[in-house]
Design a protein around this motif. Structure first.
Motif, PDB file in Angstrom:
ATOM      1  N   LYS A 136     -58.961  38.484  26.284  1.00 59.14           N
ATOM      2  CA  LYS A 136     -59.609  38.208  25.000  1.00 59.14           C
ATOM      3  C   LYS A 136     -59.679  39.487  24.183  1.00 59.14           C
ATOM      4  O   LYS A 136     -60.210  40.508  24.648  1.00 59.14           O
ATOM      5  N   CYS A 137     -59.140  39.429  22.991  1.00 62.01           N
ATOM      6  CA  CYS A 137     -59.070  40.620  22.147  1.00 62.01           C
ATOM      7  C   CYS A 137     -60.467  41.030  21.678  1.00 62.01           C
ATOM      8  O   CYS A 137     -61.244  40.207  21.211  1.00 62.01           O
ATOM      9  N   HIS A 138     -60.780  42.305  21.811  1.00 58.34           N
ATOM     10  CA  HIS A 138     -62.050  42.862  21.366  1.00 58.34           C
ATOM     11  C   HIS A 138     -62.216  42.723  19.847  1.00 58.34           C
ATOM     12  O   HIS A 138     -63.318  42.562  19.353  1.00 58.34           O
ATOM     13  N   TYR A 139     -61.099  42.770  19.118  1.00 57.97           N
ATOM     14  CA  TYR A 139     -61.168  42.757  17.657  1.00 57.97           C
ATOM     15  C   TYR A 139     -61.124  41.348  17.073  1.00 57.97           C
ATOM     16  O   TYR A 139     -62.003  40.957  16.316  1.00 57.97           O
ATOM     17  N   CYS A 140     -60.115  40.555  17.436  1.00 60.40           N
ATOM     18  CA  CYS A 140     -59.969  39.246  16.776  1.00 60.40           C
ATOM     19  C   CYS A 140     -60.408  38.089  17.675  1.00 60.40           C
ATOM     20  O   CYS A 140     -60.415  36.941  17.235  1.00 60.40           O
ATOM     21  N   GLU A 141     -60.718  38.394  18.921  1.00 56.53           N
ATOM     22  CA  GLU A 141     -61.195  37.408  19.892  1.00 56.53           C
ATOM     23  C   GLU A 141     -60.168  36.352  20.308  1.00 56.53           C
ATOM     24  O   GLU A 141     -60.488  35.438  21.066  1.00 56.53           O
ATOM     25  N   LYS A 142     -58.929  36.478  19.846  1.00 51.41           N
ATOM     26  CA  LYS A 142     -57.881  35.548  20.279  1.00 51.41           C
ATOM     27  C   LYS A 142     -57.516  35.837  21.751  1.00 51.41           C
ATOM     28  O   LYS A 142     -57.613  36.971  22.224  1.00 51.41           O
ATOM     29  N   ILE A 143     -57.072  34.778  22.431  1.00 48.81           N
ATOM     30  CA  ILE A 143     -56.715  34.898  23.844  1.00 48.81           C
ATOM     31  C   ILE A 143     -55.205  35.133  23.999  1.00 48.81           C
ATOM     32  O   ILE A 143     -54.399  34.379  23.442  1.00 48.81           O
ATOM     33  N   THR A 144     -54.832  36.148  24.722  1.00 46.25           N
ATOM     34  CA  THR A 144     -53.428  36.363  25.079  1.00 46.25           C
ATOM     35  C   THR A 144     -53.268  35.985  26.548  1.00 46.25           C
ATOM     36  O   THR A 144     -53.973  36.506  27.409  1.00 46.25           O
ATOM     37  N   LYS A 145     -52.351  35.029  26.807  1.00 48.25           N
ATOM     38  CA  LYS A 145     -52.144  34.572  28.184  1.00 48.25           C
ATOM     39  C   LYS A 145     -51.061  35.368  28.889  1.00 48.25           C
ATOM     40  O   LYS A 145     -50.223  36.013  28.244  1.00 48.25           O
ATOM     41  N   ARG A 146     -51.033  35.247  30.195  1.00 47.38           N
ATOM     42  CA  ARG A 146     -50.078  35.975  31.035  1.00 47.38           C
ATOM     43  C   ARG A 146     -48.630  35.834  30.571  1.00 47.38           C
ATOM     44  O   ARG A 146     -47.901  36.796  30.449  1.00 47.38           O
ATOM     45  N   GLN A 147     -48.233  34.601  30.264  1.00 45.78           N
ATOM     46  CA  GLN A 147     -46.824  34.395  29.888  1.00 45.78           C
ATOM     47  C   GLN A 147     -46.495  34.936  28.499  1.00 45.78           C
ATOM     48  O   GLN A 147     -45.326  35.063  28.138  1.00 45.78           O
ATOM     49  N   ASP A 148     -47.530  35.279  27.737  1.00 48.72           N
ATOM     50  CA  ASP A 148     -47.294  35.814  26.386  1.00 48.72           C
ATOM     51  C   ASP A 148     -47.496  37.333  26.323  1.00 48.72           C
ATOM     52  O   ASP A 148     -47.381  37.934  25.265  1.00 48.72           O
ATOM     53  N   LEU A 149     -47.795  37.912  27.471  1.00 48.12           N
ATOM     54  CA  LEU A 149     -48.114  39.341  27.510  1.00 48.12           C
ATOM     55  C   LEU A 149     -46.921  40.216  27.149  1.00 48.12           C
ATOM     56  O   LEU A 149     -45.830  40.051  27.682  1.00 48.12           O
ATOM     57  N   HIS A 150     -47.165  41.131  26.229  1.00 45.27           N
ATOM     58  CA  HIS A 150     -46.181  42.178  25.944  1.00 45.27           C
ATOM     59  C   HIS A 150     -46.889  43.509  26.015  1.00 45.27           C
ATOM     60  O   HIS A 150     -48.030  43.622  25.566  1.00 45.27           O
ATOM     61  N   PHE A 151     -46.192  44.462  26.595  1.00 45.21           N
ATOM     62  CA  PHE A 151     -46.834  45.760  26.752  1.00 45.21           C
ATOM     63  C   PHE A 151     -46.295  46.753  25.733  1.00 45.21           C
ATOM     64  O   PHE A 151     -45.144  46.682  25.312  1.00 45.21           O
TER      65      PHE A 151
END
Lengths: 152, 152
Positions: A136-151
């Motif tokens: 969960k993003c500290h700034y926008c609170e949107k959820i990023t899931k494992r399969q969408d993770l980019h580093f």
């Protein structure tokens, strides 16, 4: 060895074995660790038999030991992974990976409108689900899931 | 085996070993053969020692034998590759790959304006350089190089 054809794999003198990688994430682990351009020996096994998980992936990297930030990345795409560090042909350290509570500075927020995607602000997430991996993003609170993770 | 830690690699009962892959093309060979989603055992070795080429890549795939069109794809990204087919633990066939003179139907033309990228026309190329791998389009005459190759 009679007439059987084997792939000869030499013992690892120094380096790291990443074991118990979920089968569909083996190449993803290669990518997040920048192993695609690594120029020392790498072995990768996919769909290997695993007593614990049925099937697993494994990566063996010569002369490479991973830093904490890299191990955090591994934990987010391969939470079941075991890291085995080999020094002078012997296991010097063996441990699972620990999913951190917060992820700061190295993951990208999936929300294109998030401020971290527009300004020079380091990303920061709270890991709200350690099983399915949800950040969960500290700034926008949107959820990023494992399969969408980019580093980054 | 005393105290040394080895990656145990079982003998291949049935399948194919792709040997002598140029080091920077190992993952590309995985991709063009759709091995990223394959669900039987795969071993991959990168930057292995090779007497002939200094370094090489190798892929071992259980229970898979490649068709001519797949071998043609391999030849275009890994012209030095050797294919070893294993049946019942024994080598049943060993051969280099042969770069074809013409490539029809499975490669994409790099020219965005080429008619094959806009209409339902099968692509066709003449291999004008078999060392560096250059494909000349039959329709627009533009050259597609090895590093720009995409397969359909």
């Amino acid at each position: 060895m009679d007439k059987k054809t084997e792939l000869k794999v030499s013992a690892l003198e120094n380096g790291t074995v990443i074991d118990h990688i979920p089968v569909s994430y083996v190449l993803e682990v290669m990518r997040i660790l920048d192993l695609e351009d690594y120029n020392d020996q790498i072995y990768l096994g996919a769909n290997l038999e695993s007593k614990k998980y049925g099937k697993k992936g494994l990566i063996k990297v010569s002369n490479r030991f991973f830093k904490d930030v890299e191990i955090n990345k591994i934990s987010l795409v391969a939470p079941t992974a075991t890291l085995i560090e080999i020094r002078d042909y012997s296991v010097s350290r063996k441990s699972g990976v620990t999913i951190p509570d917060t992820v700061a500075g190295f993951a990208k927020c999936i929300n294109p409108k998030c401020i971290t995607n527009h300004q020079q602000i380091a990303t920061k997430f709270y890991v709200t689900d350690k099983e399915d991996i949800k950040l969960k993003c500290h700034y926008c609170e949107k959820i990023t899931k494992r399969q969408d993770l980019h580093f980054l």
